[in-house]
Scaffold this active site. Structure first.
Site, PDB file in Angstrom:
ATOM      1  CG  HIS A   1      -3.474   2.938   1.726  1.00 52.63           C
ATOM      2  ND1 HIS A   1      -3.892   2.532   0.480  1.00 52.63           N
ATOM      3  CD2 HIS A   1      -3.616   1.858   2.553  1.00 52.63           C
ATOM      4  CE1 HIS A   1      -4.250   1.255   0.550  1.00 52.63           C
ATOM      5  NE2 HIS A   1      -4.095   0.833   1.790  1.00 52.63           N
TER       6      HIS A   1
ATOM      7  CG  ASN B   1      -6.805  -1.472   0.745  1.00 56.41           C
ATOM      8  OD1 ASN B   1      -6.036  -1.021  -0.103  1.00 56.41           O
ATOM      9  ND2 ASN B   1      -6.385  -1.902   1.912  1.00 56.41           N
TER      10      ASN B   1
ATOM     11  CB  CYS C   1      -0.935   0.002   1.194  1.00 57.86           C
ATOM     12  SG  CYS C   1      -1.964  -1.462   1.226  1.00 57.86           S
TER      13      CYS C   1
HETATM   14  O1  UT7 Z   1      -4.097  -1.609   3.272  1.00 57.60           O
HETATM   15  C1  UT7 Z   1      -3.601  -1.799   4.565  1.00 57.60           C
HETATM   16  C2  UT7 Z   1      -4.055  -3.063   5.078  1.00 57.60           C
HETATM   17  N1  UT7 Z   1      -5.324  -3.219   5.676  1.00 57.60           N
HETATM   18  C3  UT7 Z   1      -5.826  -2.485   6.669  1.00 57.60           C
HETATM   19  O2  UT7 Z   1      -5.373  -1.431   7.024  1.00 57.60           O
HETATM   20  C4  UT7 Z   1      -7.017  -3.069   7.375  1.00 57.60           C
HETATM   21  C5  UT7 Z   1      -6.931  -2.890   8.856  1.00 57.60           C
HETATM   22  N2  UT7 Z   1      -7.981  -3.553   9.593  1.00 57.60           N
HETATM   23  C6  UT7 Z   1      -9.305  -3.322   9.443  1.00 57.60           C
HETATM   24  O3  UT7 Z   1      -9.656  -2.511   8.602  1.00 57.60           O
HETATM   25  C7  UT7 Z   1     -10.290  -4.013  10.320  1.00 57.60           C
HETATM   26  O4  UT7 Z   1      -9.611  -4.702  11.352  1.00 57.60           O
HETATM   27  C8  UT7 Z   1     -11.214  -5.008   9.562  1.00 57.60           C
HETATM   28  C9  UT7 Z   1     -12.165  -4.246   8.670  1.00 57.60           C
HETATM   29  C10 UT7 Z   1     -10.374  -5.981   8.741  1.00 57.60           C
HETATM   30  C11 UT7 Z   1     -12.055  -5.824  10.543  1.00 57.60           C
HETATM   31  O5  UT7 Z   1     -12.758  -4.948  11.399  1.00 57.60           O
HETATM   32  P1  UT7 Z   1     -12.860  -5.277  12.963  1.00 57.60           P
HETATM   33  O6  UT7 Z   1     -13.778  -4.301  13.571  1.00 57.60           O
HETATM   34  O7  UT7 Z   1     -11.459  -5.347  13.475  1.00 57.60           O
HETATM   35  O8  UT7 Z   1     -13.566  -6.653  12.924  1.00 57.60           O
HETATM   36  P2  UT7 Z   1     -13.199  -7.960  13.661  1.00 57.60           P
HETATM   37  O9  UT7 Z   1     -11.938  -8.556  13.157  1.00 57.60           O
HETATM   38  O10 UT7 Z   1     -13.310  -7.668  15.090  1.00 57.60           O
HETATM   39  O11 UT7 Z   1     -14.434  -8.842  13.173  1.00 57.60           O
HETATM   40  C12 UT7 Z   1     -14.782  -9.901  13.856  1.00 57.60           C
HETATM   41  C13 UT7 Z   1     -16.016 -10.631  13.379  1.00 57.60           C
HETATM   42  C14 UT7 Z   1     -15.661 -12.089  13.336  1.00 57.60           C
HETATM   43  O12 UT7 Z   1     -16.781 -12.774  13.867  1.00 57.60           O
HETATM   44  P3  UT7 Z   1     -16.788 -13.231  15.417  1.00 57.60           P
HETATM   45  O13 UT7 Z   1     -15.607 -14.114  15.554  1.00 57.60           O
HETATM   46  O14 UT7 Z   1     -16.669 -11.967  16.221  1.00 57.60           O
HETATM   47  O15 UT7 Z   1     -18.107 -13.896  15.542  1.00 57.60           O
HETATM   48  C15 UT7 Z   1     -15.535 -12.391  11.868  1.00 57.60           C
HETATM   49  O16 UT7 Z   1     -15.815 -13.732  11.564  1.00 57.60           O
HETATM   50  O17 UT7 Z   1     -16.495 -10.297  12.058  1.00 57.60           O
HETATM   51  C16 UT7 Z   1     -16.578 -11.503  11.275  1.00 57.60           C
HETATM   52  N3  UT7 Z   1     -16.314 -11.150   9.887  1.00 57.60           N
HETATM   53  C17 UT7 Z   1     -17.292 -10.868   9.000  1.00 57.60           C
HETATM   54  N4  UT7 Z   1     -18.627 -10.857   9.110  1.00 57.60           N
HETATM   55  C18 UT7 Z   1     -19.339 -10.521   8.015  1.00 57.60           C
HETATM   56  C19 UT7 Z   1     -15.115 -10.998   9.283  1.00 57.60           C
HETATM   57  N5  UT7 Z   1     -15.300 -10.625   7.995  1.00 57.60           N
HETATM   58  C20 UT7 Z   1     -16.637 -10.541   7.806  1.00 57.60           C
HETATM   59  C21 UT7 Z   1     -17.437 -10.197   6.698  1.00 57.60           C
HETATM   60  N6  UT7 Z   1     -18.781 -10.201   6.834  1.00 57.60           N
HETATM   61  N7  UT7 Z   1     -16.901  -9.857   5.517  1.00 57.60           N
END
Ligand code: UT7
Length: 331
Positions: free
Chosen positions: A258, A288, A113
């Site tokens: 970014h 992204n 990125c």
């Molecule tokens: O380009 C640079 C690289 N990338 C970034 O900068 C991304 C940085 N990180 C993020 O943007 C965020 O951490 C995410 C958007 C990836 C995730 O957001 P979060 O608020 O940290 O979510 P989480 O990891 O806490 O989500 C957890 C839950 C899980 O379910 P349980 O275990 O809590 O029941 C996942 O299974 O969300 C679930 N989950 C989804 N649910 C519906 C994960 N992906 C999805 C999805 N749809 N696509």
């Protein structure tokens, strides 16, 4: 030392529009989850045999047209990408051939990125030293070809999109131009955001890969860790650009970060005590796009007249590596 300036920009995205609603028919996700966690509403995905060079070529042509340069004027091509058409050589070699450039220097930069800002910095150094006078700098990704578009890969699949953005850099004869660039990397955390294969590590050779090991050929992201690091590194590298140029936030008309997550952008603005409007965001429409995100955002910000002649802007990136980078530019 000479100074370089951006004299032309252009971007190109694939035709295929994928909305959050479209994703719900191929994986267990929801528009609500995607919007609230990332701010993304839609993205573009390559389809069929469309590849990174198919996006990079039209973006480059637009940038060259805007700059008013001909293929024979370009002295160097630097392409930021992690999803080139081939494992090797780089997209830059394809651009050299397809754009009818002379047999000039052409190479790719794999800084994820941060790759557009890294590439811009490299081109800027060449112009500053007088080695070259005109550079083509591109960020291009067709990365959705590598993602697992099923429920198993949903944490990554919903966030990423494809696209390309390009800039022509030339010698500046006035006050405008690149004021400074700042590049960083902290490799100890690289496994928080990586794609292990194909690579020369361990037993990644194609003839030894089993179905279970095929996951190595998909990107992996520890989203929470990446998020935590991003919200620290973005402010740091923006401050670095301000300090280097004796500028305050009041001197900056726009920050183009970014586009990884709208929540990251909002959180960075809040941490820095800067109004939200100062941070450009178009992640809602493209997701992204890794190395392409900053040049696409720059093009749209210029189109929307959010960047005007004489403005001072900052580009800021954070991504896999971890890498992070910034550039201060007088437009
Ligand atoms: O380009 C640079 C690289 N990338 C970034 O900068 C991304 C940085 N990180 C993020 O943007 C965020 O951490 C995410 C958007 C990836 C995730 O957001 P979060 O608020 O940290 O979510 P989480 O990891 O806490 O989500 C957890 C839950 C899980 O379910 P349980 O275990 O809590 O029941 C996942 O299974 O969300 C679930 N989950 C989804 N649910 C519906 C994960 N992906 C999805 C999805 N749809 N696509």
């Amino acid at each position: 030392m000479k100074k370089s300036k951006i004299t032309g920009i252009g971007f190109h995205v694939p035709k295929q529009l994928v909305t959050n609603q479209d994703l719900t028919s191929i994986m267990d996700t929801s528009d609500e989850w995607i919007r609230t966690r990332s701010g993304i509403e839609q993205r573009r995905w390559v389809q069929g045999d469309e590849a990174a060079s198919d996006l990079a070529i039209p973006a480059s042509i637009k940038a060259m047209e805007m700059a008013g340069v001909n293929p024979e004027d370009i002295d160097v091509v630097v392409v930021g990408t992690i999803s080139g058409d081939y494992f090797f050589p780089g997209v830059s070699a394809q651009l050299q051939a397809e754009l009818g450039l002379r047999n000039i220097a052409a190479f790719d930069i794999k800084a994820a990125c941060s790759a557009f800002v890294y590439s811009l910095s490299i081109a800027d150094q060449f112009i500053q030293t007088g080695q070259y006078t005109t550079a083509l700098v591109v960020g291009a990704e067709a990365q959705t070809k590598f993602i697992n578009k099923s429920t198993e890969g949903r944490d990554i699949a919903v966030l990423f999109g494809d696209g390309a953005g390009a800039a022509v850099l030339q010698v500046s004869n006035d006050e405008s131009g690149i004021l400074s660039t700042h590049l960083h990397c902290q490799g100890k955390d690289l496994k928080n955001l990586w794609m292990e294969a194909p690579g020369s590590s361990g037993d990644n050779q194609i003839n030894t890969v089993t179905i279970e090991q095929a996951k190595r050929f998909e990107p992996y992201m520890n989203g929470r860790e990446v998020f935590k690091n991003a919200v620290v590194r973005f402010p740091e590298v923006i401050h670095e650009a301000l300090e280097k140029n004796n500028l305050s936030m009041d001197d900056i008309s726009l920050i183009i970060p970014h586009q990884a997550n709208l929540r990251i952008i909002q959180s960075v603005a809040k941490r820095m005590g800067v109004e939200q409007d100062k941070f450009y965001a178009n992640i809602q429409r493209y997701g992204n796009t890794t190395a392409a995100s900053i040049p696409i955002a720059l093009c749209e910000a210029v189109e929307e007249e959010k960047v005007k002649e004489g403005d001072t802007i900052i580009l800021a990136a954070f991504g896999a590596g971890y890498t992070w980078a910034s550039a201060a530019i007088r437009w």
